[in-house]
Design a protein around this motif. Structure first.
Motif, PDB file in Angstrom:
ATOM      1  N   SER A  14       4.445   2.911  -5.288  1.00 22.00           N
ATOM      2  CA  SER A  14       4.869   4.008  -4.414  1.00 22.00           C
ATOM      3  C   SER A  14       4.511   5.316  -5.099  1.00 22.00           C
ATOM      4  CB  SER A  14       6.380   3.937  -4.151  1.00 22.00           C
ATOM      5  OG  SER A  14       6.794   5.001  -3.312  1.00 22.00           O
ATOM      6  N   LEU A  15       3.698   6.142  -4.444  1.00 20.55           N
ATOM      7  CA  LEU A  15       3.215   7.392  -5.024  1.00 20.55           C
ATOM      8  C   LEU A  15       4.239   8.500  -4.840  1.00 20.55           C
ATOM      9  CD1 LEU A  15       0.717   8.751  -6.371  1.00 20.55           C
ATOM     10  CD2 LEU A  15      -0.036   9.340  -4.048  1.00 20.55           C
ATOM     11  N   SER A  16       4.493   9.271  -5.896  1.00 21.37           N
ATOM     12  CA  SER A  16       5.456  10.384  -5.829  1.00 21.37           C
ATOM     13  C   SER A  16       4.927  11.483  -4.919  1.00 21.37           C
ATOM     14  CB  SER A  16       5.717  10.942  -7.226  1.00 21.37           C
ATOM     15  OG  SER A  16       4.519  11.461  -7.790  1.00 21.37           O
ATOM     16  N   PRO A  17       5.809  12.324  -4.370  1.00 24.11           N
ATOM     17  CA  PRO A  17       5.373  13.397  -3.467  1.00 24.11           C
ATOM     18  C   PRO A  17       4.331  14.328  -4.080  1.00 24.11           C
ATOM     19  CG  PRO A  17       7.746  13.108  -3.333  1.00 24.11           C
ATOM     20  CD  PRO A  17       7.281  12.245  -4.466  1.00 24.11           C
TER      21      PRO A  17
ATOM     22  N   VAL B  24       0.835  -1.209   0.000  1.00 23.32           N
ATOM     23  CA  VAL B  24       0.000   0.000   0.000  1.00 23.32           C
ATOM     24  C   VAL B  24       0.866   1.254   0.000  1.00 23.32           C
ATOM     25  CG1 VAL B  24      -1.646   1.340   1.377  1.00 23.32           C
ATOM     26  CG2 VAL B  24      -1.952  -1.132   1.116  1.00 23.32           C
ATOM     27  N   THR B  25       0.414   2.293  -0.695  1.00 22.35           N
ATOM     28  CA  THR B  25       1.018   3.632  -0.652  1.00 22.35           C
ATOM     29  C   THR B  25      -0.108   4.650  -0.589  1.00 22.35           C
ATOM     30  OG1 THR B  25       2.535   5.174  -1.771  1.00 22.35           O
ATOM     31  CG2 THR B  25       1.178   3.791  -3.173  1.00 22.35           C
TER      32      THR B  25
ATOM     33  N   GLU C   9      10.854   4.004  -2.793  1.00 23.11           N
ATOM     34  CA  GLU C   9      10.585   5.247  -2.082  1.00 23.11           C
ATOM     35  C   GLU C   9      11.055   6.389  -2.976  1.00 23.11           C
ATOM     36  OE1 GLU C   9       9.089   6.647   0.125  1.00 23.11           O
ATOM     37  OE2 GLU C   9      10.223   7.955   1.449  1.00 23.11           O
ATOM     38  N   TRP C  10      10.404   7.548  -2.886  1.00 23.58           N
ATOM     39  CA  TRP C  10      10.791   8.696  -3.704  1.00 23.58           C
ATOM     40  C   TRP C  10      11.714   9.618  -2.915  1.00 23.58           C
ATOM     41  CZ3 TRP C  10       9.096   9.706  -8.797  1.00 23.58           C
ATOM     42  CH2 TRP C  10       8.180   8.782  -9.303  1.00 23.58           C
ATOM     43  N   LEU C  11      12.888   9.883  -3.474  1.00 28.43           N
ATOM     44  CA  LEU C  11      13.802  10.863  -2.884  1.00 28.43           C
ATOM     45  C   LEU C  11      13.237  12.261  -3.081  1.00 28.43           C
ATOM     46  CD1 LEU C  11      16.531  11.627  -1.597  1.00 28.43           C
ATOM     47  CD2 LEU C  11      17.521  11.589  -3.903  1.00 28.43           C
TER      48      LEU C  11
END
Length: 358
Positions: free
Chosen positions: A241-244, A199-200, A289-291
């Motif tokens: 994983s959803l971007s910011p 989940v994200t 994960e998004w940096l």
């Protein structure tokens, strides 16, 4: 089968068992030797690291601190690290809270999910059923998701079963298997072998993305916590994983290869539907994960005798560039940059049994 053949078969089985035991003992002894001779980890105080943008992760440096929650400043990701007091199988954190999935070890291990405050100190704990696999939080820390293996031990296995649960302010909702899931053709997913994981959360504390699977097919699904529903968006997508900025989803995919456990990394533009394969060509089994809005991170175990150690890598999300190590001796990264107000709800103890009204 004659007695002679049975005797020969028994000897072969006994020899195989003996060789397996010897191999396991040799690997364990080699690992203990490497851990005992590993140099000490250079450390800094946790409070100083948490005061600036940083990465929270699971420390994989061999030695007594292996598995501990750790953090490094984004300004010096290869330098000294801060170490927490707890060990995690999987970790995630935001500016306001954190979550650590733990294992007791031993012959009959037990598992739990620990709630952490803004200082990454344990505040409560709830039991988990199954081997820990994934953990995520919403930006404000109100929502926590965990995925565990109920049977099997890897997404590379041809047969496994997962339990994925979302907690809202510490209270566990029902397993995602009980929610309504609609496939691309509009039909409900009701197969007995259906599984959900990875989940994200979106910032609205309602929308989320996850993986649904059945019969060897995986789907990227978008769900609503309020409605207890999910709808499939596309096939061949796992561990999203959803971007910011909420415009892209990163995930792993099999590229039409039916072999379990062989994945490539990709990103999806949620506006145009365009999919981009990333420059990382190795097999990656991780939830990225998004940096930032243009770079993704992922854990990658080392090869050979160093397989117990992993590093956090980064690669551009647009398919360009070359993968590079961001944090050595690390896994399960969580990037913490923006400040957030700590809601009172984040201090609510985790519950394994309490379920809010549907």
């Amino acid at each position: 089968m004659t007695r002679g053949r049975l005797a020969v078969l028994g000897l072969v089985i006994a020899a195989c068992v003996a060789l397996t035991v010897v191999y396991v003992l040799q690997v364990r002894q080699a690992g203990e030797v490497r851990a005992a001779t590993a140099p000490p980890v250079a450390t800094v105080p946790m409070a100083g690291v948490l005061a600036a943008p940083h990465v929270v992760f699971r420390n994989t440096t061999l030695g007594t601190d292996y598995g501990k929650l750790a953090a490094v400043p984004l300004s010096d990701t290869t330098g000294p690290r801060a170490l927490g007091s707890i060990s995690c199988e999987r970790v995630y954190a935001t500016r306001s809270a954190g979550v650590c999935v733990t294992s007791s070890g031993g012959m009959a291990p037990t598992y739990a999910v620990d709630a952490l405050d803004a200082d990454l100190t344990k505040t409560s704990s709830a039991a988990l059923a199954g081997l820990p696999s994934r953990a995520r939080m919403s930006v404000d820390g109100r929502l926590v998701s965990t995925t565990t293996f109920i049977s099997g031990h890897s997404y590379a296995s041809s047969s496994f079963s997962t339990a994925t649960v979302i907690r809202v302010e510490g209270k566990a909702l029902s397993n995602l298997e009980s929610w309504t899931t609609l496939l691309p053709d509009g039909q409900r997913l009701v197969a007995a072998d259906r599984n959900f994981w990875g989940v994200t959360f979106a910032p609205d504390d309602d929308t989320f993305y996850a993986t649904a699977a059945s019969g060897g097919t995986t789907w990227l699904v978008r769900g609503s916590i309020k409605e207890r529903t999910m709808r499939a968006l596309r096939t061949d997508a796992e561990c999203p994983s959803l971007s910011p900025d909420g415009r892209h989803v990163a995930y792993k995919k099999r590229l039409g290869n039916p072999t379990p456990g062989v994945w490539r990394l990709a990103t999806l533009d949620l506006t145009t539907g365009a999919e981009t394969l990333l420059a990382e060509t190795r097999n990656v089994d991780d939830q990225m994960e998004w940096l930032d809005d243009s770079t993704v991170l992922y854990g990658m175990p080392r090869a050979g005798t160093e397989a117990t150690t992993s590093d956090v890598w980064r690669v551009p999300a647009d398919g360009s560039g070359t993968p590079t190590v961001l944090v050595p001796n690390a896994s399960s990264p969580a990037v913490v940059t923006a400040s957030a107000t700590v809601p009172a709800a984040t201090q609510t103890p985790l519950s394994s049994t309490t379920t809010p009204k549907e």
